[in-house]
Design an enzyme around this catalytic site. Structure first.
Site, PDB file in Angstrom:
ATOM      1  CG  ASP A  48      -0.361  -0.096   2.506  1.00  0.00           C
ATOM      2  OD1 ASP A  48       0.873  -0.234   2.568  1.00  0.00           O
ATOM      3  OD2 ASP A  48      -1.090  -0.028   3.518  1.00  0.00           O
ATOM      4  CB  SER A  49       4.579   1.712  -0.009  1.00  0.00           C
ATOM      5  OG  SER A  49       4.822   0.554  -0.778  1.00  0.00           O
ATOM      6  CG  ASP A  87       0.461  -4.225   1.838  1.00  0.00           C
ATOM      7  OD1 ASP A  87       0.768  -5.291   2.402  1.00  0.00           O
ATOM      8  OD2 ASP A  87       1.179  -3.198   1.876  1.00  0.00           O
ATOM      9  CE  LYS A 117       3.152  -6.102   3.665  1.00  0.00           C
ATOM     10  NZ  LYS A 117       2.650  -4.943   4.427  1.00  0.00           N
ATOM     11  CD  GLU A 119       0.403  -1.730   8.013  1.00  0.00           C
ATOM     12  OE1 GLU A 119       0.110  -0.991   8.971  1.00  0.00           O
ATOM     13  OE2 GLU A 119       0.893  -1.321   6.948  1.00  0.00           O
ATOM     14  CD  GLU A 186       7.782  -0.787   7.806  1.00  0.00           C
ATOM     15  OE1 GLU A 186       6.846  -1.458   7.335  1.00  0.00           O
ATOM     16  OE2 GLU A 186       8.085   0.363   7.409  1.00  0.00           O
TER      17      GLU A 186
HETATM   18  O1  KIV Z   1       3.572  -1.140   1.684  1.00  0.00           O
HETATM   19  C1  KIV Z   1       4.733  -1.586   1.650  1.00  0.00           C
HETATM   20  O2  KIV Z   1       5.510  -1.321   0.726  1.00  0.00           O
HETATM   21  C2  KIV Z   1       5.166  -2.450   2.753  1.00  0.00           C
HETATM   22  C3  KIV Z   1       6.610  -2.807   2.822  1.00  0.00           C
HETATM   23  C4  KIV Z   1       7.433  -1.636   3.069  1.00  0.00           C
HETATM   24  C5  KIV Z   1       6.862  -3.887   3.788  1.00  0.00           C
HETATM   25  O3  KIV Z   1       4.363  -2.831   3.540  1.00  0.00           O
END
Ligand code: KIV
Length: 275
Positions: A48-49, A87, A117, A119, A186
């Site tokens: 989600d970055s 994510d 993924k 959190e 992280e």
């Molecule tokens: O969103 C992302 O890119 C991440 C990584 C930095 C682990 O969760």
């Protein structure tokens, strides 16, 4: 499969990587980048970055599920070696295990990714167990969890106090016992990341954590030096592409202004046979 080509990474192969050669993981958001990275890495994360890297958002809180699905489809469609993980964005899974299943099922069905993924530690254990029991491979994400930026007050390292370190270690245990197939750790102090790696049975994937994790992940644009103004302290820049882009574009600008571009080889003439 062509000779010498590594086998496709699967969830069982990812789990089996615990304690072995470290997993090489990077983010990807687009099809051309996924095609470039795919043969070189074990795991491609559609993080989600994407909100910060592609859309210029200040954090990941505003990223929605449709965006993740769009980018997930682009990456999964371009990868035939790496495990593609997408994510679950903020707000798409926290309300209940059922909400999480609905979002995760859409991600897997509409993108072709192999896992999601999410959190969170102990608070997400029930959800991870619910998804895992229903055929959704889940990668956990503990320590510095960027979607909680408003609660944490920033992106700084976690686990500096003994109390917080104990809580993060308990998060790791809860996520692993709930059935996560791997855990991103992280922004935690190194000793804590090492302790977690030693105590959980699934691979840990570190970012700002420790070289002793079972794998490493970085945001690809950070590694390539595409963000000249800010590089997180845990990033090693393997290239300085911002400078390369600047000099290429300024050379292009000079050529255009001096009418050196396009050249004869770049234009069409009647009967030249160029496609
Ligand atoms: O969103 C992302 O890119 C991440 C990584 C930095 C682990 O969760």
């Amino acid at each position: 499969m062509p000779k010498g080509r590594p086998k496709r990474m699967t969830v069982p192969r990812l789990r089996a990587a615990k304690g072995g050669v470290p997993l090489v993981c990077l983010t990807a958001y687009t099809s051309p980048m996924a095609r470039l990275l795919d043969p070189l890495v074990d795991l491609l994360l559609v993080g989600d970055s994407v909100g910060m890297v592609i859309y210029g958002m200040p954090d990941t809180v505003g990223v929605d599920l449709e965006t993740m699905i769009r980018h997930g489809r682009a990456v999964a469609g371009a990868a035939d070696h790496a495990l593609v993980v997408v994510d679950l964005p903020f707000g798409s899974y926290e309300a209940s295990p059922e909400q999480a299943f609905g979002s995760a099922a859409r991600v897997l069905a509409e993108t072709g990714a192999a896992a999601v993924k999410l959190e969170g530690g102990q608070a997400m254990a029930e959800t991870i167990a619910f998804l895992s029991a229903r055929g959704v491979p889940v990668i956990g994400h503990i320590g510095m969890t960027p979607q909680a930026v408003n609660m944490l007050g920033g992106f700084g390292a976690r686990g500096r106090s003994p109390e917080e370190a104990r809580r993060i270690a308990a998060d790791a245990d809860a996520v692993a016992e709930a059935g996560a197939v791997a855990i991103v750790v992280e922004g935690t102090v190194e000793t804590l990341a090492e302790e977690i790696t030693g105590r959980v049975a699934v691979p840990t994937i570190g970012i700002g954590a420790s070289s002793r994790c079972d794998g490493q992940i970085l945001v690809t644009d950070d590694l390539l030096g595409l963000f000249p103004d800010f590089t997180p302290p845990f990033v090693r820049q393997y290239a300085e592409l911002a400078g390369t882009v600047r000099s290429a574009v300024s050379a292009y600008g000079e050529d255009v202004r001096a009418r050196r571009f396009p050249g004869p080889e770049h234009v069409y003439a009647a009967g030249d046979g160029k496609a």
